[in-house]
Enzyme design. Structure first.
Site, PDB file in Angstrom:
ATOM      1  N   ASN A  86       0.802  -1.213   0.000  1.00  0.00           N
ATOM      2  CA  ASN A  86       0.000   0.000   0.000  1.00  0.00           C
ATOM      3  C   ASN A  86       0.845   1.279   0.000  1.00  0.00           C
ATOM      4  OD1 ASN A  86      -2.635   1.133  -0.007  1.00  0.00           O
ATOM      5  ND2 ASN A  86      -3.282  -0.494   1.365  1.00  0.00           N
ATOM      6  N   HIS A 116      22.409  -0.390  11.791  1.00  0.00           N
ATOM      7  CA  HIS A 116      23.753   0.134  12.040  1.00  0.00           C
ATOM      8  C   HIS A 116      24.438  -0.633  13.162  1.00  0.00           C
ATOM      9  CE1 HIS A 116      23.712   3.781   9.573  1.00  0.00           C
ATOM     10  NE2 HIS A 116      22.426   3.867   9.869  1.00  0.00           N
ATOM     11  N   THR A 168      10.454  -7.265  16.473  1.00  0.00           N
ATOM     12  CA  THR A 168      11.880  -7.491  16.679  1.00  0.00           C
ATOM     13  C   THR A 168      12.221  -8.979  16.757  1.00  0.00           C
ATOM     14  OG1 THR A 168      11.601  -7.348  19.073  1.00  0.00           O
ATOM     15  CG2 THR A 168      12.163  -5.315  17.907  1.00  0.00           C
ATOM     16  N   LYS A 169      11.203  -9.829  16.936  1.00  0.00           N
ATOM     17  CA  LYS A 169      11.412 -11.279  17.050  1.00  0.00           C
ATOM     18  C   LYS A 169      10.449 -12.003  16.127  1.00  0.00           C
ATOM     19  CE  LYS A 169      13.033 -11.006  21.739  1.00  0.00           C
ATOM     20  NZ  LYS A 169      12.773 -11.254  23.128  1.00  0.00           N
TER      21      LYS A 169
END
Length: 188
Positions: A86, A116, A168-169
């Site tokens: 979208n 980073h 994050t997991k």
């Protein structure tokens, strides 16, 4: 009196323009098809879709990239059949991102497979380089608006990521996740 004379003409022109509007993404895809390594039939690209870097892109059948999508990086991006990306979605692909079939991405989703490095205090963060890890999004996945998918994550088939979540997991199949960081709320 003039208003009645021109009114049917205006309605006719409006109907004609509306009927052709569905062809513009297909025409735009035809113009930019050289940008893709491989692609299926009936794909569409709306206006202001941008490609930055040398990302190798592989599209399935009937993939749609809506207005304002940005694909950047130099990795490999694979998008399965009947998936809709979208408005204003950003995909940053340095390593590899795989998106399954029949997925729906709400506006302003951010997917990245790079981050980073910042472990050495004596070196500026901008000089430390990057970590990258592949992202895999299964089939029949719905990502809510403003969801962020970080590097190394795998999202199972049929999962739902709620709006404004940061994943994050790994997400199990058919799980509904939400929050920062995203946690399982329940299962479908």
């Amino acid at each position: 009196m003039k208003r009645r004379i021109f009114s049917p003409l205006m309605k006719f022109l409006a109907r004609k323009c509306e009927s052709y509007r569905g062809y513009f993404p297909k025409i735009r895809f035809f113009i930019f098809h050289w940008r893709f390594e491989s692609y299926g039939s009936r794909c569409g690209i709306e206006s202001d879709v941008r490609f930055s870097g040398g990302t190798r892109i592989f599209l399935g059948e009937r993939v749609t990239l809506r207005r304002g999508v940005l694909v950047s990086g130099a990795g490999k991006l694979t998008i399965g059949d009947r998936t809709t990306i979208n408005e204003d979605v950003i995909i940053s692909c340095t390593d590899r991102i795989e998106i399954g079939s029949d997925c729906m991405f709400a506006p302003r989703v951010y997917i990245l497979d790079v981050d980073h490095k910042f472990s050495d205090r004596d070196v500026k963060i901008s000089n430390q380089g990057y970590h990258s890890a592949p992202v895999k999004i299964g089939s029949d996945v719905w990502l809510g608006a403003y969801a962020v998918i970080l590097k190394g994550v795998s999202i199972g088939d049929g999962a739902i990521v709620s709006a404004h979540s940061v994943v994050t997991k790994d997400v199990p199949p058919y799980a509904i996740v939400g929050g920062i960081p995203a946690k399982v709320i329940r299962y479908r």
